[in-house]
Design a protein around this motif. Structure first.
Motif, PDB file in Angstrom:
ATOM      1  N   GLY A  11       0.837  -1.193   0.000  1.00  0.00           N
ATOM      2  CA  GLY A  11       0.000   0.000   0.000  1.00  0.00           C
ATOM      3  C   GLY A  11       0.868   1.238   0.000  1.00  0.00           C
ATOM      4  O   GLY A  11       2.039   1.180   0.384  1.00  0.00           O
ATOM      5  N   GLY A  12       0.318   2.356  -0.462  1.00  0.00           N
ATOM      6  CA  GLY A  12       1.086   3.580  -0.535  1.00  0.00           C
ATOM      7  C   GLY A  12       1.898   3.718  -1.806  1.00  0.00           C
ATOM      8  O   GLY A  12       2.650   4.675  -1.962  1.00  0.00           O
ATOM      9  N   ARG A  20      -2.203  11.860 -13.616  1.00  0.00           N
ATOM     10  CA  ARG A  20      -2.120  12.150 -12.176  1.00  0.00           C
ATOM     11  C   ARG A  20      -1.683  10.904 -11.423  1.00  0.00           C
ATOM     12  O   ARG A  20      -2.185   9.797 -11.684  1.00  0.00           O
ATOM     13  CB  ARG A  20      -3.487  12.592 -11.640  1.00  0.00           C
ATOM     14  CG  ARG A  20      -3.981  13.922 -12.164  1.00  0.00           C
ATOM     15  CD  ARG A  20      -3.280  15.109 -11.534  1.00  0.00           C
ATOM     16  NE  ARG A  20      -3.498  15.223 -10.100  1.00  0.00           N
ATOM     17  CZ  ARG A  20      -4.583  15.768  -9.535  1.00  0.00           C
ATOM     18  NH1 ARG A  20      -5.568  16.228 -10.306  1.00  0.00           N
ATOM     19  NH2 ARG A  20      -4.685  15.872  -8.231  1.00  0.00           N
ATOM     20  N   ARG A  21      -0.755  11.076 -10.483  1.00  0.00           N
ATOM     21  CA  ARG A  21      -0.393   9.962  -9.618  1.00  0.00           C
ATOM     22  C   ARG A  21      -1.463   9.773  -8.546  1.00  0.00           C
ATOM     23  O   ARG A  21      -1.875  10.749  -7.895  1.00  0.00           O
ATOM     24  CB  ARG A  21       0.977  10.190  -8.977  1.00  0.00           C
ATOM     25  CG  ARG A  21       2.127   9.734  -9.850  1.00  0.00           C
ATOM     26  CD  ARG A  21       3.455   9.769  -9.099  1.00  0.00           C
ATOM     27  NE  ARG A  21       3.826  11.138  -8.747  1.00  0.00           N
ATOM     28  CZ  ARG A  21       4.496  11.959  -9.539  1.00  0.00           C
ATOM     29  NH1 ARG A  21       4.869  11.569 -10.754  1.00  0.00           N
ATOM     30  NH2 ARG A  21       4.818  13.179  -9.129  1.00  0.00           N
ATOM     31  N   VAL A  22      -1.895   8.542  -8.376  1.00  0.00           N
ATOM     32  CA  VAL A  22      -2.849   8.180  -7.328  1.00  0.00           C
ATOM     33  C   VAL A  22      -2.153   7.170  -6.424  1.00  0.00           C
ATOM     34  O   VAL A  22      -1.748   6.097  -6.884  1.00  0.00           O
ATOM     35  CB  VAL A  22      -4.140   7.568  -7.906  1.00  0.00           C
ATOM     36  CG1 VAL A  22      -5.113   7.239  -6.781  1.00  0.00           C
ATOM     37  CG2 VAL A  22      -4.782   8.510  -8.918  1.00  0.00           C
ATOM     38  N   TYR A  23      -1.995   7.516  -5.157  1.00  0.00           N
ATOM     39  CA  TYR A  23      -1.365   6.603  -4.203  1.00  0.00           C
ATOM     40  C   TYR A  23      -2.446   5.730  -3.571  1.00  0.00           C
ATOM     41  O   TYR A  23      -3.436   6.237  -3.033  1.00  0.00           O
ATOM     42  CB  TYR A  23      -0.597   7.382  -3.137  1.00  0.00           C
ATOM     43  CG  TYR A  23       0.657   8.015  -3.686  1.00  0.00           C
ATOM     44  CD1 TYR A  23       1.853   7.318  -3.717  1.00  0.00           C
ATOM     45  CD2 TYR A  23       0.627   9.308  -4.207  1.00  0.00           C
ATOM     46  CE1 TYR A  23       3.004   7.892  -4.247  1.00  0.00           C
ATOM     47  CE2 TYR A  23       1.770   9.887  -4.740  1.00  0.00           C
ATOM     48  CZ  TYR A  23       2.956   9.172  -4.754  1.00  0.00           C
ATOM     49  OH  TYR A  23       4.098   9.737  -5.288  1.00  0.00           O
ATOM     50  N   LEU A  24      -2.226   4.428  -3.644  1.00  0.00           N
ATOM     51  CA  LEU A  24      -3.226   3.452  -3.208  1.00  0.00           C
ATOM     52  C   LEU A  24      -2.851   2.885  -1.845  1.00  0.00           C
ATOM     53  O   LEU A  24      -1.810   2.231  -1.695  1.00  0.00           O
ATOM     54  CB  LEU A  24      -3.326   2.315  -4.232  1.00  0.00           C
ATOM     55  CG  LEU A  24      -3.623   2.744  -5.670  1.00  0.00           C
ATOM     56  CD1 LEU A  24      -3.659   1.531  -6.586  1.00  0.00           C
ATOM     57  CD2 LEU A  24      -4.934   3.509  -5.742  1.00  0.00           C
ATOM     58  N   ILE A  25      -3.693   3.142  -0.856  1.00  0.00           N
ATOM     59  CA  ILE A  25      -3.488   2.619   0.495  1.00  0.00           C
ATOM     60  C   ILE A  25      -4.399   1.408   0.691  1.00  0.00           C
ATOM     61  O   ILE A  25      -5.617   1.505   0.497  1.00  0.00           O
ATOM     62  CB  ILE A  25      -3.785   3.697   1.545  1.00  0.00           C
ATOM     63  CG1 ILE A  25      -2.748   4.827   1.423  1.00  0.00           C
ATOM     64  CG2 ILE A  25      -3.772   3.102   2.946  1.00  0.00           C
ATOM     65  CD1 ILE A  25      -3.016   6.002   2.342  1.00  0.00           C
ATOM     66  N   GLU A  26      -3.810   0.305   1.049  1.00  0.00           N
ATOM     67  CA  GLU A  26      -4.628  -0.902   1.243  1.00  0.00           C
ATOM     68  C   GLU A  26      -5.500  -0.750   2.491  1.00  0.00           C
ATOM     69  O   GLU A  26      -5.000  -0.550   3.593  1.00  0.00           O
ATOM     70  CB  GLU A  26      -3.757  -2.149   1.408  1.00  0.00           C
ATOM     71  CG  GLU A  26      -4.588  -3.412   1.501  1.00  0.00           C
ATOM     72  CD  GLU A  26      -3.793  -4.629   1.939  1.00  0.00           C
ATOM     73  OE1 GLU A  26      -4.341  -5.726   1.931  1.00  0.00           O
ATOM     74  OE2 GLU A  26      -2.611  -4.464   2.319  1.00  0.00           O
ATOM     75  N   ALA A  27      -6.831  -0.844   2.282  1.00  0.00           N
ATOM     76  CA  ALA A  27      -7.777  -0.735   3.395  1.00  0.00           C
ATOM     77  C   ALA A  27      -8.693  -1.941   3.470  1.00  0.00           C
ATOM     78  O   ALA A  27      -9.587  -1.975   4.321  1.00  0.00           O
ATOM     79  CB  ALA A  27      -8.612   0.540   3.261  1.00  0.00           C
ATOM     80  N   ALA A  28      -8.480  -2.906   2.600  1.00  0.00           N
ATOM     81  CA  ALA A  28      -9.311  -4.115   2.590  1.00  0.00           C
ATOM     82  C   ALA A  28      -8.562  -5.212   1.851  1.00  0.00           C
ATOM     83  O   ALA A  28      -7.620  -4.942   1.094  1.00  0.00           O
ATOM     84  CB  ALA A  28     -10.659  -3.844   1.925  1.00  0.00           C
TER      85      ALA A  28
END
Length: 267
Positions: A11-12, A20-28
């Motif tokens: 994640g992150g 656009r950069r999209v930072y993905l944080i694992e939440a599931a």
């Protein structure tokens, strides 16, 4: 003891959507069902008629499971992520356009496309010992992954697809999890990323595989995946998971170290 929140892997990292950069944080995270399927039948000589062939029965079950098109199911985490992408694409995210929005992630759609639906992939087959002998037993393994809140639907569908005369047992059966995307920890992760990359977006996502967060959740911890990486737009990051020469750029690690240092100062 007394730990209430946890941060782990996958994640992150960044993906690039419409420049656009999209930072993905694992939440599931999807649940996991590694299953053994067994069919039993009547042994016999391969030259004779046999209406109780275990291989035939198992092969039919495996083919139906492998070919099944699972419906789109949007969990709260993915609703937030797709809404973020929808804003970039100038559209509202719905189950009907979810697949198109996932495709906006380019190579990362390989993984993200697997977290808007349940999946079940046959992986191994085994039966018999000689060409002219019909065996009494045939076996297969299936790697099943199910979304938070959709376990009952997953197993009911799987049983229906398999049909009569197929036994199921588990090599591994682990539950899915989903943490609400809010609170101090989420705020700290977001601030830390934007301090290093101010024009980026930050959003949650669901992981298709498994991490230690499954075990943190058993202890009642709110869990997130956060190992920050700023990745080049043309790097097929998800294809490198468990791959030959698995790697990330050095400057992506340096970026992650700076972000994580800021993060730790806030928590």
């Amino acid at each position: 003891a007394d730990c209430s929140e946890a941060g782990g892997e996958v994640g992150g990292f960044s993906a690039t959507v419409r420049g656009r950069r999209v930072y993905l944080i694992e939440a599931a995270e999807k649940g996991m069902a590694w299953m053994r399927l067994t069919a039993r039948g009547r042994a016999g000589h391969g030259s004779m008629i046999n209406g109780d062939n275990a291989v035939t029965r198992l092969a039919g079950a495996v083919a139906r499971i492998g070919a099944h098109q699972w419906p789109v199911r949007l969990t709260p985490t993915m609703e937030v992520l797709l809404a973020t992408v929808g804003e970039l694409a100038g559209t509202e995210a719905t189950p009907d356009n979810a697949e198109a929005l996932v495709e906006e992630f380019g190579d990362a759609a390989r993984m993200l496309g697997a977290v808007i639906r349940n999946t079940a992939n046959p992986t191994m087959l085994g039966a018999g010992y000689k060409t002219n002998v019909i065996p009494t037993e045939a076996r297969a393994t299936v790697d099943g992954r199910f979304l938070p809140g959709y376990e009952d639907e997953f197993f009911a569908t799987l049983r229906e697809l398999a049909g009569d005369g197929i036994e199921f047992d588990f090599e591994s059966h682990q539950q899915p999890w989903e943490t609400p995307y809010d609170g101090d920890l989420v705020d700290a992760m977001t601030r830390s990323l934007l301090a290093e990359d101010p024009d980026a977006l930050v959003a949650p996502y669901t992981m298709s595989g498994g991490t230690d967060a499954k075990h943190f959740r058993k202890l009642g911890m709110r869990s997130y995946g956060f190992a920050p990486l700023r990745l080049p737009a043309d790097l097929d990051f998800t294809a490198l998971f468990h791959g030959v020469d698995e790697r990330v750029p050095v400057d992506a690690l340096e970026f992650g170290a700076r972000v994580f240092d800021r993060f730790l100062d806030q928590v």
